[in-house]
Design an enzyme around this catalytic site. Structure first.
Site, PDB file in Angstrom:
ATOM      1  N   LYS A 161       0.908  -1.095   0.033  1.00 25.77           N
ATOM      2  CA  LYS A 161      -0.082   0.007  -0.017  1.00 25.77           C
ATOM      3  C   LYS A 161       0.843   1.128  -0.011  1.00 25.77           C
ATOM      4  O   LYS A 161       1.323   1.736   1.257  1.00 25.77           O
ATOM      5  CB  LYS A 161      -0.898   0.112   1.243  1.00 25.77           C
ATOM      6  CG  LYS A 161      -2.088   0.911   1.228  1.00 25.77           C
ATOM      7  CD  LYS A 161      -3.105   0.738   2.068  1.00 25.77           C
ATOM      8  CE  LYS A 161      -4.075   1.971   2.218  1.00 25.77           C
ATOM      9  NZ  LYS A 161      -5.097   1.957   1.327  1.00 25.77           N
TER      10      LYS A 161
HETATM   11  N1  PPE Z   1      -7.622  -1.395  -3.143  1.00 28.23           N
HETATM   12  C1  PPE Z   1      -7.311  -0.242  -3.009  1.00 28.23           C
HETATM   13  C2  PPE Z   1      -6.646   0.380  -3.948  1.00 28.23           C
HETATM   14  C3  PPE Z   1      -7.563   0.586  -1.679  1.00 28.23           C
HETATM   15  O1  PPE Z   1      -6.950   1.894  -1.663  1.00 28.23           O
HETATM   16  C4  PPE Z   1      -8.047   0.058  -0.722  1.00 28.23           C
HETATM   17  C5  PPE Z   1      -8.204   0.835   0.529  1.00 28.23           C
HETATM   18  C6  PPE Z   1      -8.651  -1.268  -0.598  1.00 28.23           C
HETATM   19  C7  PPE Z   1      -8.351  -2.015  -1.901  1.00 28.23           C
HETATM   20  C8  PPE Z   1      -9.412  -2.107   0.394  1.00 28.23           C
HETATM   21  O2  PPE Z   1      -8.440  -2.206   1.413  1.00 28.23           O
HETATM   22  P1  PPE Z   1      -8.790  -2.484   2.918  1.00 28.23           P
HETATM   23  O3  PPE Z   1      -9.136  -0.788   3.454  1.00 28.23           O
HETATM   24  O4  PPE Z   1      -7.645  -3.146   3.751  1.00 28.23           O
HETATM   25  O5  PPE Z   1     -10.054  -3.081   3.020  1.00 28.23           O
HETATM   26  N2  PPE Z   1      -8.417   2.180   0.511  1.00 28.23           N
HETATM   27  C9  PPE Z   1      -7.997   3.165   1.530  1.00 28.23           C
HETATM   28  C10 PPE Z   1      -7.760   4.460   1.155  1.00 28.23           C
HETATM   29  C11 PPE Z   1      -8.828   5.259   0.417  1.00 28.23           C
HETATM   30  C12 PPE Z   1      -8.368   6.685   0.301  1.00 28.23           C
HETATM   31  O6  PPE Z   1      -9.187   7.182  -0.645  1.00 28.23           O
HETATM   32  O7  PPE Z   1      -7.454   7.163   0.806  1.00 28.23           O
HETATM   33  C13 PPE Z   1      -9.018   3.098   2.783  1.00 28.23           C
HETATM   34  O8  PPE Z   1     -10.361   2.335   2.488  1.00 28.23           O
HETATM   35  O9  PPE Z   1      -8.916   3.378   3.684  1.00 28.23           O
END
Ligand code: PPE
Length: 316
Positions: A161
């Site tokens: 990430k």
């Molecule tokens: N894919 C991406 C590209 C992504 O950024 C997130 C989280 C996810 C999947 C889901 O991951 P998880 O949160 O572990 O379930 N995106 C984060 C950031 C968003 C933002 O705009 O800043 C979030 O949801 O916190």
């Protein structure tokens, strides 16, 4: 919806709580020039036992994974960062919030090679409402398939990430929003469905759930894992497999998962209605279970909540 940041009192920096206004960086910070940042997004929910951080350990593990991929030394253990998050939530007197640990290469040498630059660790928090709008959770959102492809394998590692990945996410999101959609869904380099700009994606067909595998350049989402476990608990089969684009259009349901987005139904893709164009029964069932758990209304059987108060005095 994107929140205008409301200042809190404190931000955590390298082991100390500092005033909000002092959490600034120099313009020659390595990360600002070369994208050298890894981060997390974690929700802390209001429960009857006070604020509780959701799946803190899994998020901190992913932060460690992201740092390892980029040869960064965080310098703090997961336990120390967990403690720091609790301290921050207490100091800012938040009942619920979104936590953002940020680990980046700071000011030092200039040039691409980052190995001698100091690694800075910050944790900030703020209130974050519904990611894709107030009605999104009940009504669903309109999405499109992006003309931008998600990070190809062996370019930017999708399992990290890292902030740099979000330049790709910004292209996907901007294109979607200027064309009147709430979110864009990216395909991977082979043309299979990958994920949304800030969420993982699931679809339902014949009572089964499908989600792309991590090899499809998808982030190993913690909410993705949560939904897979909750589905398993309820006897709903989840299949991780390559998802051809057209499978989205003929799905009975599609929903996004993410920390910010939680479980957000998708009601149309490229203006094709998904199912009946409303939140479907599986999304609703999973949302119910998810919200009951995070609100502390149901037993925390997976031990996913870390209470912030837990007998520790408030230190400001
Ligand atoms: N894919 C991406 C590209 C992504 O950024 C997130 C989280 C996810 C999947 C889901 O991951 P998880 O949160 O572990 O379930 N995106 C984060 C950031 C968003 C933002 O705009 O800043 C979030 O949801 O916190």
């Amino acid at each position: 919806m994107q929140p205008m940041i409301q200042p809190t009192e404190k931000i955590w920096h390298n082991g100390q709580l500092i005033p909000w206004e002092q959490a600034t960086v120099h313009v020659l910070t390595h990360a600002l020039h070369y994208g050298s940042t890894v981060f997390e997004g974690i929700r802390c929910y209001a429960t009857p036992a006070g604020p509780a951080i959701f799946r803190a350990r899994e998020h901190l593990r992913r932060l460690e994974d992201s740092a390892r991929i980029y040869r960064m030394e965080i310098g703090y253990s997961g336990e120390e960062l967990l403690e720091a998050m609790g301290e921050l939530v207490r100091a800012n007197r938040m009942e619920s919030c979104y936590l953002r640990p940020l680990v980046f290469r700071g000011l030092g040498e200039m040039g691409v090679l980052p190995l001698k630059n100091p690694v800075e660790v910050y944790i900030a928090c703020w209130e974050w409402g519904k990611y894709l709008g107030p009605e999104a959770l009940a009504q669903g959102v309109d999405a499109c398939v992006s003309s931008w492809t998600r990070l190809a394998p062996n370019t930017l590692p999708a399992m990290a990430k890292a902030s740099a990945n979000y330049m790709n996410a910004q292209l996907i999101k901007m294109e979607a929003v200027v064309n009147g959609y709430s979110e864009g869904i990216a395909l991977d380099a082979a043309g299979y469905v990958s994920e949304g700009s800030g969420e993982n994606i699931f679809l339902a067909r014949d009572g089964r759930l499908y989600t792309p595998p991590l090899g499809a350049s998808a982030l190993p989402g913690i909410t993705r894992d949560t939904v897979m476990r909750l589905a398993g608990d309820q006897g709903i089969e989840v299949v991780e497999q390559d998802v051809p684009r057209e499978m989205l259009y003929i799905a009975e349901e599609v929903f996004f998962t993410g920390t910010a987005a939680e479980i957000t139904p998708v009601r149309s893709i490229d203006r094709i209605l998904i199912g009946s164009g409303k939140r479907g029964p599986l999304a609703e069932k999973l949302q119910k279970e998810f919200f009951a758990l995070i609100r502390g209304e149901k037993e925390d059987r997976h031990r996913w909540l870390t209470p912030v108060r837990a007998g520790r005095p408030v230190t400001v």
